[in-house]
Write a protein that holds these residues in place. Structure first.
Motif: not given
Length: 217
Positions: A38-44, A48-59
């Motif tokens: 979640i924290n890594f997703g928040n950094v992404l 501005g890298d929303d697509e990658k951030a969503l993948k981290f939240y999904e994980k």
């Protein structure tokens, strides 16, 4: 201080690269820790890298389906990309998984407003204000939602509280003006439009509404 906390501190300081490095280390050391994802997703998301951030939240959700913060963070991304139905699902899931915060209720209400479901949005916006009475934007949106449902007296109470909390909130004064105009109280309506224009001289809606009332006299 553990590494997740250190990473969050870096984020608060705007040190995105350092934060990403720390969260990456946490994930390598403990790949089953949903919080690190979640924290890594928040950094992404912050860079501005929303697509990658969503993948981290999904994980994170894959690792622990009860991680409410992951649903909330994903909801914010969908909301900022105008994907309101997906956002609504995420904020609802966050609530069901135990995230009973003012922010989550506010975003859930705001999403329903965007989906033209003001009647359903109202209790969530109300709850958001109850949980954080000093939140100017939550109170403004709650007042706005009441006004749109033609609950004018209740809207005025919220909008007046909003300008009490933030005396520079031009839009709140404008909507107070509209509410008083709806109640056919022209002097009060004009006073509110004047206040909006004093704060924001190029407030086109306030200027137009004031002219309409003056020309109708």
């Amino acid at each position: 201080m553990d590494k997740n906390q250190l990473g969050v501190q870096y984020m608060q300081e705007g040190k995105w690269e350092e934060a990403a490095k720390i969260f990456n280390e946490v994930i390598e050391e403990n790949p089953s820790d949903p919080i690190a994802y979640i924290n890594f997703g928040n950094v992404l998301s912050a860079v501005g890298d929303d697509e990658k951030a969503l993948k981290f939240y999904e994980k994170a959700i894959e690792l622990d389906e009860n991680t409410a913060a992951a649903y909330y963070s994903a909801g914010n991304i969908y909301f900022s990309n105008d994907q309101f139905e997906q956002a609504n699902k995420m904020f609802e899931m966050a609530m069901k998984k135990g995230l009973q915060t003012s922010d989550n209720y506010f975003m859930l209400g705001l999403t329903l407003v965007q989906l033209d479901q003001g009647k359903f949005a109202l209790p969530y916006l109300q709850r958001s204000v109850e949980l954080n009475e000093e939140d100017v934007e939550a109170r403004f949106q709650y007042g706005l939602c009441l006004a749109q449902l033609e609950l004018i007296d209740e809207a005025i109470v919220q909008l007046e509280k909003c300008v009490e909390l933030d005396q520079q909130h031009a839009d709140a004064y404008y909507n107070l003006g509209v509410s008083y105009a709806f109640k056919e109280d022209a002097p009060k309506a004009i006073a509110m439009f004047d206040k909006a224009l004093e704060i924001q001289p190029d407030h086109l809606l306030a200027g137009h509404a004031k002219k309409l009332i003056e020309s109708a006299k």
